[in-house]
Design an enzyme around this catalytic site. Structure first.
Site, PDB file in Angstrom:
ATOM      1  N   LYS A 195       0.601  -1.476  -0.172  1.00  0.00           N
ATOM      2  CA  LYS A 195      -0.020  -0.052   0.123  1.00  0.00           C
ATOM      3  C   LYS A 195       0.847   1.342  -0.220  1.00  0.00           C
ATOM      4  O   LYS A 195       2.310   0.859  -0.001  1.00  0.00           O
ATOM      5  CB  LYS A 195      -0.688   0.405   0.844  1.00  0.00           C
ATOM      6  CG  LYS A 195      -1.662  -1.045   1.139  1.00  0.00           C
ATOM      7  CD  LYS A 195      -2.457  -0.765   2.455  1.00  0.00           C
ATOM      8  CE  LYS A 195      -3.670  -2.181   2.721  1.00  0.00           C
ATOM      9  NZ  LYS A 195      -5.064  -2.012   1.481  1.00  0.00           N
ATOM     10  N   GLU A 227      -6.486  -9.169   0.497  1.00  0.00           N
ATOM     11  CA  GLU A 227      -5.915 -11.078   1.140  1.00  0.00           C
ATOM     12  C   GLU A 227      -8.001 -10.992   2.096  1.00  0.00           C
ATOM     13  O   GLU A 227      -7.742 -12.164   2.540  1.00  0.00           O
ATOM     14  CB  GLU A 227      -5.270 -10.536   1.821  1.00  0.00           C
ATOM     15  CG  GLU A 227      -4.946  -9.703   3.416  1.00  0.00           C
ATOM     16  CD  GLU A 227      -5.503  -7.993   3.353  1.00  0.00           C
ATOM     17  OE1 GLU A 227      -6.518  -7.990   3.959  1.00  0.00           O
ATOM     18  OE2 GLU A 227      -5.191  -7.344   2.172  1.00  0.00           O
ATOM     19  N   ARG A 266     -10.556 -11.495   1.867  1.00  0.00           N
ATOM     20  CA  ARG A 266     -11.432 -12.490   0.927  1.00  0.00           C
ATOM     21  C   ARG A 266     -10.715 -13.726   0.714  1.00  0.00           C
ATOM     22  O   ARG A 266     -11.160 -14.928   1.495  1.00  0.00           O
ATOM     23  CB  ARG A 266     -11.624 -11.784  -0.590  1.00  0.00           C
ATOM     24  CG  ARG A 266     -10.892 -12.105  -1.697  1.00  0.00           C
ATOM     25  CD  ARG A 266     -10.988 -11.398  -2.505  1.00  0.00           C
ATOM     26  NE  ARG A 266     -11.052  -9.843  -1.764  1.00  0.00           N
ATOM     27  CZ  ARG A 266     -10.888  -9.007  -3.556  1.00  0.00           C
ATOM     28  NH1 ARG A 266     -11.333  -9.519  -4.550  1.00  0.00           N
ATOM     29  NH2 ARG A 266     -11.188  -7.374  -3.113  1.00  0.00           N
TER      30      ARG A 266
END
Length: 483
Positions: free
Chosen positions: A264, A336, A338
């Site tokens: 990120k 991640e 899910r």
């Protein structure tokens, strides 16, 4: 903080702050009930405040009269609820205004139906997130909290709502903790400690056990971290079952999310400590359910991991085999949540759960679609969706029904595995829900994407900055109303 219910007339109540509510006037409505009586006792002070423009009843507005004539309270506080009459926020606003300078606050109100919202607002309004500060903390001086209403049913509503609100604050405490203080092992420890205190069954699946079972999707996310992953299972079984259904509450528990190899941006990454808000909400809900004892079996499943970019981390292009046997091509390691949810869902179904609810800070796309006001809700079953929407309305937590049509599954096609973990930018929250739906199959299911409702960036009149505990009240109401 001592909580009490009073049937006393407002002029006899002894406290530092006596609080009551007033709506925003549109047509010069006359005062009645406790506000009307307070107006008479004070020689028309409330009418005067409206007439002068000092007070209009807008949401969050406060007017205070010191040493009100004809009353034993030290201060009379009038709190605006706005045109919509948001009494829960108004109660929280009053708490945050006076808890630092009063040892006793009493809320006076006319409708017994308001008792739950007022109690929840008052208790959640007392929460702060500054316990890690060594100085300049917002001290809570409140010792006594009262609710004044002549209806005898108020006492039960206050007690019930106190339990729910304190459980919401319990969740907020965990969700707000930074990743170094609350890695997966600490989340599991706190969850187990809560379960033992509340008389709930608790089972912890460690890395070895999950490997034996074949939870390759969950384990894949954890590969880059030095912190081991866990699947926490907490079970509530009713003494007298009024339903043969078995409700599963499944919450994403990523205690810190760097995005992994698909890392990120640095800006705002500190907020990723709240990526376990779904799991935190389920733990809070189970704390309340254990005390309120609905007639349906409820089991919480909290998969918990760190998503880190270590030398063993999951890579884009890797293929994982989930507990169900389905294979997943990982196109983005920052998708991640899910991946850990689907193994928990498969395990929940194998444990005999007949109805599934999952909650996760899953996508930034839900914020683009709905902003900070609503969580997105997706479902494969109209009856299940109706139950949850009814519970959320009673709980005062705003949800917006989003689509999860079969066509969204088309965006998740993979040339190398059964399914890809992302489907492109278009409809990101919908394709994420479609991914989870692939494992749910025909089991009645509701998915909540709470990415933008789980955390408050700024201090509000009714709330501290930080975790909101969104979902706790809804999940408890769902279980209580199940039968």
């Amino acid at each position: 903080m001592k909580i009490e219910v009073l049937a006393s007339a407002i002029e006899t109540i002894e406290c530092e702050v006596l609080t009551m509510f007033a709506v925003e006037r549109t047509n010069g409505e006359t005062l009645s009930g406790v506000t009307g009586k307070a107006n008479d006792l004070t020689g028309g002070w409330i009418e005067g405040a409206y007439a002068s423009g000092e007070f209009s009843g807008k949401a969050g507005e406060i007017a205070v009269l010191h040493r009100p004539p004809g009353m034993k309270a030290g201060r009379l506080a009038l709190i605006g609820t706005g045109k919509a009459g948001s009494i829960r926020k108004a109660a929280a606003t009053a708490m945050r205004q006076f808890k630092t300078n009063a040892t006793s606050i009493v809320y006076a109100f006319d409708s017994a139906d308001s008792a739950a919202a007022i109690t929840e607002g008052a208790v959640t309004g007392s929460w702060e997130q500054d316990h890690h500060k060594s100085a300049n903390r917002r001290e809570n001086k409140l010792e006594r909290l009262g609710f004044a209403n002549p209806d005898s049913s108020v006492a039960a509503a206050v007690e019930r709502s106190r339990i729910i609100a304190e459980s919401q604050n319990f969740s907020r405490d965990m969700i707000n903790e930074p990743g170094n203080i609350l890695p997966p092992r600490e989340l599991v420890r706190r969850g187990r400690e809560m379960a033992e205190a509340m008389g709930l069954e608790c089972e912890i699946l460690d890395q070895d056990r999950m490997r034996q079972l074949g939870m390759g999707s969950l384990l894949g996310v954890a590969m880059g971290s030095a912190e081991p992953p866990f699947l926490m299972v907490i079970r509530y079984k009713p003494n007298v079952a009024t339903s043969q259904d078995h409700l599963a509450l499944i919450g994403k528990g990523v205690t810190f999310d760097t995005g992994g190899i698909s890392i990120k941006p640095a800006d705002g990454m500190e907020k990723m400590k709240n990526d376990m808000a779904g799991g935190g909400a389920m733990l809070g809900a189970m704390r309340a359910i254990a005390q309120l004892k609905p007639g349906v079996a409820v089991t919480a499943f909290i998969p918990t991991v760190e998503n880190m970019p270590g030398s063993k981390a999951l890579r884009p292009g890797d293929i994982l085999t989930s507990l169900s046997g389905k294979t997943i091509e990982v196109l983005n390691t920052d998708a991640e949540g899910r991946l850990i949810l689907v193994d928990a869902i498969t395990y929940a179904k194998r444990q005999g759960c007949t109805h599934l609810v999952d909650a996760a800070t899953l996508t930034g796309a839900i914020g683009v679609a709905l902003g900070y006001l609503h969580a997105g809700v997706f479902s494969n079953n109209e009856a299940m969706l109706g139950r949850l929407m009814s519970a959320s309305k009673k709980a005062g937590e705003s949800l917006w029904h989003m689509p999860v049509d079969d066509e969204y599954r088309e965006q998740l096609k993979s040339g190398y595995a059964d399914i890809a973990n992302i489907g492109g930018r278009a409809g990101g929250s919908c394709t994420a829900a479609a991914f989870i739906k692939d494992w749910v199959e025909d089991t009645p299911w509701v998915h909540l994407d709470i990415a933008y409702t789980a955390y408050m960036d700024d201090i509000k009149p009714h709330s501290a900055k930080g975790a909101t505990g969104f979902g706790v009240r809804t999940f408890v109401e769902l279980a209580l109303a199940w039968s």
